[in-house]
Scaffold this motif. Structure first.
Motif, mmCIF file in Angstrom:
data_model
loop_
_atom_site.group_PDB
_atom_site.id
_atom_site.type_symbol
_atom_site.label_atom_id
_atom_site.label_comp_id
_atom_site.label_asym_id
_atom_site.label_seq_id
_atom_site.Cartn_x
_atom_site.Cartn_y
_atom_site.Cartn_z
ATOM 1 N N LYS A 214 8.404 18.727 15.880
ATOM 2 C CA LYS A 214 9.809 18.812 15.467
ATOM 3 C C LYS A 214 10.762 18.475 16.617
ATOM 4 O O LYS A 214 11.972 18.679 16.496
ATOM 5 N N SER A 215 10.219 17.942 17.694
ATOM 6 C CA SER A 215 11.040 17.578 18.847
ATOM 7 C C SER A 215 11.488 16.125 18.713
ATOM 8 O O SER A 215 10.661 15.223 18.566
ATOM 9 N N ILE A 216 12.795 15.900 18.784
ATOM 10 C CA ILE A 216 13.377 14.572 18.596
ATOM 11 C C ILE A 216 13.918 14.058 19.921
ATOM 12 O O ILE A 216 14.714 14.740 20.578
ATOM 13 N N SER A 217 13.512 12.874 20.317
ATOM 14 C CA SER A 217 14.029 12.239 21.526
ATOM 15 C C SER A 217 14.710 10.928 21.144
ATOM 16 O O SER A 217 14.167 10.137 20.367
ATOM 17 N N ILE A 218 15.903 10.709 21.678
ATOM 18 C CA ILE A 218 16.619 9.448 21.465
ATOM 19 C C ILE A 218 16.258 8.504 22.605
ATOM 20 O O ILE A 218 16.508 8.787 23.769
ATOM 21 N N LEU A 219 15.674 7.359 22.253
ATOM 22 C CA LEU A 219 15.242 6.394 23.258
ATOM 23 C C LEU A 219 16.273 5.303 23.484
ATOM 24 O O LEU A 219 16.327 4.721 24.571
ATOM 25 N N ASN A 220 17.073 5.003 22.451
ATOM 26 C CA ASN A 220 18.080 3.943 22.579
ATOM 27 C C ASN A 220 19.318 4.355 21.786
ATOM 28 O O ASN A 220 19.448 4.051 20.605
ATOM 29 N N GLU A 221 20.230 5.052 22.471
ATOM 30 C CA GLU A 221 21.414 5.575 21.778
ATOM 31 C C GLU A 221 22.351 4.451 21.346
ATOM 32 O O GLU A 221 23.021 4.562 20.319
ATOM 33 N N GLU A 222 22.388 3.364 22.095
ATOM 34 C CA GLU A 222 23.271 2.253 21.727
ATOM 35 C C GLU A 222 22.890 1.679 20.370
ATOM 36 O O GLU A 222 23.761 1.386 19.538
ATOM 37 N N LYS A 223 21.585 1.533 20.128
ATOM 38 C CA LYS A 223 21.151 1.012 18.833
ATOM 39 C C LYS A 223 21.443 2.012 17.713
ATOM 40 O O LYS A 223 21.789 1.617 16.595
ATOM 41 N N LEU A 224 21.321 3.304 18.015
ATOM 42 C CA LEU A 224 21.674 4.318 17.017
ATOM 43 C C LEU A 224 23.151 4.203 16.661
ATOM 44 O O LEU A 224 23.526 4.234 15.480
ATOM 45 N N LEU A 225 23.999 4.059 17.663
ATOM 46 C CA LEU A 225 25.432 3.929 17.421
ATOM 47 C C LEU A 225 25.742 2.686 16.585
ATOM 48 O O LEU A 225 26.606 2.718 15.704
ATOM 49 N N ASN A 226 25.048 1.602 16.860
ATOM 50 C CA ASN A 226 25.260 0.376 16.088
ATOM 51 C C ASN A 226 24.938 0.595 14.610
ATOM 52 O O ASN A 226 25.624 0.060 13.733
ATOM 53 N N LEU A 227 23.921 1.383 14.340
ATOM 54 C CA LEU A 227 23.551 1.663 12.950
ATOM 55 C C LEU A 227 24.630 2.453 12.231
ATOM 56 O O LEU A 227 24.840 2.295 11.029
ATOM 57 N N THR A 228 25.345 3.309 12.965
ATOM 58 C CA THR A 228 26.387 4.130 12.330
ATOM 59 C C THR A 228 27.628 3.307 11.978
ATOM 60 O O THR A 228 28.494 3.779 11.230
#
Length: 233
Positions: A214-228
């Motif tokens: 249940k541990s979540i790590s963000i590896l590429n926050e820029e790509k996550l932001l682009n998806l939003t």
């Protein structure tokens, strides 16, 4: 309402109530506030219950949720150390419009509604900061409703991870400092469990996030932001 009273007491400085009250009022809070130990999955109050008081998170993590239909729920927000709960019960109908459930064990504090209202009357900074908090909460709620209507599932999942990271921070292992079940993640994004599972697999394959248990790590926050920033077709 939690029934197991804890022998661990609030430090009278961490929670929303204590941070914004006058120092001279803190002894009164110490007399009226009760501390309770809560277990993971324990219900603090339920949607439709009569309002009795206000809760403050001392060491737990709590989800605030509402019925979506007969079988589903929508998680409106998560609360961490210091946060206020039950404030949506303020008003004239005297029923909690949402439920609150512990997602991590810990301690919550409670004051009766009459005492909380008296505290508001004599503590202008508390009243002002409660208004600011409610305003921000309303804005976030409106944004989430727009996201549900216009943002694809992948964007909503990406936004959920960013929101959780911003709220809970990152622990020493590089993971978001809260552990959630897949079902809670689905309820927080307003997505079907199957859709969430598919999106998580895609984000993992693209090395944007990684999940271990249940541990979540963000590896590429820029790509996550682009998806939003994407909108539904």
């Amino acid at each position: 309402m939690p029934v197991d009273k804890s022998d661990k007491t609030c430090d009278l400085k961490s929670c929303f109530l204590c941070r914004f009250c006058l120092n001279d009022w803190l002894p009164a809070i110490g007399v009226h506030k009760k501390s309770y130990e809560v277990k993971k999955g324990q219900l603090l109050f339920k949607e439709g219950d009569p309002v009795t008081g206000i809760y403050f998170v001392y060491t737990a993590s709590v989800k605030v949720h509402k019925k979506w239909d007969d079988e589903k729920e929508l998680i409106l927000r998560f609360a961490k150390r210091g946060d206020i709960l039950g404030h949506m019960g303020l008003g004239s109908d005297n029923y909690y419009p949402v439920s609150a459930t512990a997602v991590e064990a810990g301690i919550v504090c409670y004051v009766a509604m009459d005492f909380f209202k008296s505290t508001l009357n004599v503590n202008t900074p508390l009243a002002y900061n409660l208004i600011m908090f409610l305003t921000d909460e309303l804005k976030e709620s409106e944004q989430r409703m727009r996201n549900l209507a216009h943002m694809p599932v992948k964007g909503r999942v990406a936004q959920a991870f960013i929101t959780l990271k911003d709220q809970f921070g990152i622990n020493e292992n590089g993971s978001i400092n809260i552990k959630l079940s897949r079902q809670d993640l689905a309820s927080f994004t307003g997505a079907a469990y199957e859709s969430l599972f598919r999106v998580i697999n895609e984000l993992t394959d693209d090395k944007i996030i990684s999940i271990t248990d249940k541990s979540i790590s963000i590896l590429n926050e820029e790509k996550l932001l682009n998806l939003t920033r994407e909108t539904a077709p």
